[in-house]
Enzyme design. Structure first.
Site, PDB file in Angstrom:
ATOM      1  N   TYR A 142       0.825  -1.212   0.000  1.00  0.00           N
ATOM      2  CA  TYR A 142       0.000   0.000   0.000  1.00  0.00           C
ATOM      3  C   TYR A 142       0.861   1.263   0.000  1.00  0.00           C
ATOM      4  O   TYR A 142       0.407   2.332  -0.391  1.00  0.00           O
ATOM      5  CB  TYR A 142      -0.949   0.039   1.214  1.00  0.00           C
ATOM      6  CG  TYR A 142      -2.027  -1.031   1.209  1.00  0.00           C
ATOM      7  CD1 TYR A 142      -2.234  -1.847   0.103  1.00  0.00           C
ATOM      8  CD2 TYR A 142      -2.840  -1.230   2.317  1.00  0.00           C
ATOM      9  CE1 TYR A 142      -3.207  -2.826   0.102  1.00  0.00           C
ATOM     10  CE2 TYR A 142      -3.815  -2.206   2.325  1.00  0.00           C
ATOM     11  CZ  TYR A 142      -3.986  -3.013   1.204  1.00  0.00           C
ATOM     12  OH  TYR A 142      -4.960  -3.984   1.218  1.00  0.00           O
ATOM     13  N   LYS A 187       3.478 -15.445   2.904  1.00  0.00           N
ATOM     14  CA  LYS A 187       3.372 -16.222   1.659  1.00  0.00           C
ATOM     15  C   LYS A 187       4.801 -16.549   1.228  1.00  0.00           C
ATOM     16  O   LYS A 187       5.267 -16.163   0.148  1.00  0.00           O
ATOM     17  CB  LYS A 187       2.630 -15.363   0.622  1.00  0.00           C
ATOM     18  CG  LYS A 187       2.267 -16.056  -0.667  1.00  0.00           C
ATOM     19  CD  LYS A 187       1.136 -17.042  -0.514  1.00  0.00           C
ATOM     20  CE  LYS A 187       0.898 -17.767  -1.825  1.00  0.00           C
ATOM     21  NZ  LYS A 187       0.068 -18.977  -1.677  1.00  0.00           N
ATOM     22  N   ASP A 219      -3.010 -18.074   2.408  1.00  0.00           N
ATOM     23  CA  ASP A 219      -4.198 -18.712   1.817  1.00  0.00           C
ATOM     24  C   ASP A 219      -4.770 -19.764   2.770  1.00  0.00           C
ATOM     25  O   ASP A 219      -5.990 -19.888   2.935  1.00  0.00           O
ATOM     26  CB  ASP A 219      -3.899 -19.295   0.423  1.00  0.00           C
ATOM     27  CG  ASP A 219      -2.499 -19.871   0.292  1.00  0.00           C
ATOM     28  OD1 ASP A 219      -1.734 -19.821   1.273  1.00  0.00           O
ATOM     29  OD2 ASP A 219      -2.169 -20.384  -0.793  1.00  0.00           O
ATOM     30  N   ASP A 243      -5.162  -6.661   6.135  1.00  0.00           N
ATOM     31  CA  ASP A 243      -6.367  -5.940   5.712  1.00  0.00           C
ATOM     32  C   ASP A 243      -7.459  -6.947   5.358  1.00  0.00           C
ATOM     33  O   ASP A 243      -8.603  -6.867   5.826  1.00  0.00           O
ATOM     34  CB  ASP A 243      -5.999  -5.073   4.491  1.00  0.00           C
ATOM     35  CG  ASP A 243      -7.100  -4.102   4.105  1.00  0.00           C
ATOM     36  OD1 ASP A 243      -8.076  -3.994   4.867  1.00  0.00           O
ATOM     37  OD2 ASP A 243      -6.980  -3.469   3.043  1.00  0.00           O
ATOM     38  N   ASP A 247     -10.859  -8.370   7.852  1.00  0.00           N
ATOM     39  CA  ASP A 247     -12.265  -8.240   7.432  1.00  0.00           C
ATOM     40  C   ASP A 247     -12.965  -9.594   7.526  1.00  0.00           C
ATOM     41  O   ASP A 247     -14.110  -9.689   7.960  1.00  0.00           O
ATOM     42  CB  ASP A 247     -12.357  -7.720   5.988  1.00  0.00           C
ATOM     43  CG  ASP A 247     -12.517  -6.202   5.946  1.00  0.00           C
ATOM     44  OD1 ASP A 247     -12.222  -5.553   6.972  1.00  0.00           O
ATOM     45  OD2 ASP A 247     -12.931  -5.665   4.907  1.00  0.00           O
TER      46      ASP A 247
END
Ligand code: NAD
Length: 355
Positions: A142, A187, A219, A243, A247
């Site tokens: 980001y 990852k 994942d 992020d 959620d």
């Protein structure tokens, strides 16, 4: 105690939910003899309308100079056409970076009164959902370079050892105060930045022998959060993974409207906000659930102002309100009494007792 709180009402439901949180803070001040001074600051769409900038320096400075910041939410369709670097969300990224808050803390906890609201099977919910996601907030993709050249778009993901180490420490410290289990999510089978992440976490683990460190690919973590959330105590991860996972974690607890967050850096001046957005679909209709913001105010008292009893008093008041069967529309269920945003705030104030 006297505390100066910068208040960013923002857009959409932001002003409505912040108003209720201030009612609750005022009641705390009255009960415990504190003075909370509120300094209004503009950010987001409303700042674009006023100044042509989602976070002018003057508004950022008010936040930096305060003892902590309470934020509603920003953004909305009205500003969708605004260029990328002037979008309301850009104000939020600049606020986090300007305040140097590199750690975002989101509890994913189910309130027993709301266990029916979880979209997960009862057999999974009954095992318990109570974990925290510690997300790196001011690094990673980001904050990397973003550019589009012809038909190719480029976003750059960078992490340095020191950036990973400081968030890693928050992860270990948080786990140390809870169930002493830390799951580092990355990852590393694909990304160099994740391989560095894993290496730094394991080096840090030597300093925290009392905390059990595990690794999980992002994942798999997305699957495990819905399959067996009870396995988690504290998750630490980088910005974009955090992020998305936070959620997901908030959704399994029932309502996005119930969940607070804190963002902290090297000082006690933190940024406190509910995890949801500005909900333009229900703005101005007295339908919003202000509890995420009210609990964010409680986190501010606990983590930035060292007022644990005052924070407990707010959390107890929320629990008493739920026990009495009051629900805003987002968590409404059969046999409960539906209330609006304002009445929710009033009832929580009514139930607020000194601990
Ligand atoms: P959202 O979180 O605003 O809304 C998603 C859904 O949840 C909507 O149906 C909404 O009505 C509901 N909801 C959210 N908060 C609620 C509450 N307190 N009470 C009851 N229901 C609630 O997400 P979105 O629709 O994807 O985004 C809307 C705007 O908010 C966008 O402009 C987005 O960029 C912005 N946004 C801002 C923040 C922030 O300020 N931190 C975070 C996320 C999204």
């Amino acid at each position: 105690m006297v505390k100066n709180i910068a208040v960013i009402r923002g857009d959409g439901i932001g002003p409505e939910i912040v108003e209720e949180a201030l009612k609750v803070l005022n009641k705390v001040a009255e009960l415990y003899g504190h003075t909370f001074n509120y300094i209004d600051a503009d950010m987001g769409g409303c700042a674009i309308d006023k100044y042509g900038d989602p976070l002018p320096q003057s508004e950022l400075q008010k936040c930096i100079d305060s003892d902590s910041v309470l934020l509603g939410a920003v953004g909305g369709d009205k500003w969708n056409g605004v260029p990328g670097d002037k979008r309301p969300e850009k104000g939020l990224l600049r606020l986090r970076a300007g305040m140097g808050v590199y750690s975002n803390n989101r509890p994913a906890k189910i309130w027993p009164q709301l266990s029916d609201a979880s979209p997960l099977k009862k057999s999974i919910v009954d095992k318990g959902i109570d974990f925290i996601i510690v997300r790196e907030l001011i690094g990673g993709i980001y904050f990397g370079e973003h550019k589009t050249e012809g038909d190719t778009a480029i976003d750059v993901l960078t992490y340095s050892e020191s950036e990973i180490e400081r968030i890693g420490r928050i992860g270990f410290e948080t786990a140390r105060k809870r169930g002493k289990r830390l799951c580092s999510v990355e990852k590393s089978n694909v990304l160099d930045s994740s391989r560095l992440w894993k290496k730094v976490m394991h080096k840090l683990a030597e300093e925290y022998p009392d905390v059990e460190l595990s690794d999980m690919l992002v994942d798999n973590c997305a699957m495990q959060i819905v399959k067996n959330p009870a396995q988690f105590d504290v998750i630490v991860t980088e910005n974009m993974f955090g992020d998305i996972l936070s959620d997901e974690a908030s959704m399994i607890t029932g309502s996005i409207g119930m969940i607070p967050s804190s963002s902290l850096g090297a000082t006690s001046c933190g940024l406190y906000e509910p995890i949801h957005g500005s909900a333009p679909d229900i703005a101005g209709k007295d339908l919003a659930n202000p509890i995420g913001t009210i609990l964010s105010a409680a986190m501010m008292l606990r983590f930035s102002f060292d007022m644990p009893q005052e924070a407990d008093a707010i959390e107890n008041a929320v629990s008493a309100y739920l026990d009495k069967g009051f629900r805003t529309a987002d968590i409404m269920s059969e046999g409960m009494q539906q209330v609006g945003c304002k009445q929710c705030g009033d009832l929580i104030v009514e139930n607020l007792k000194k601990v």
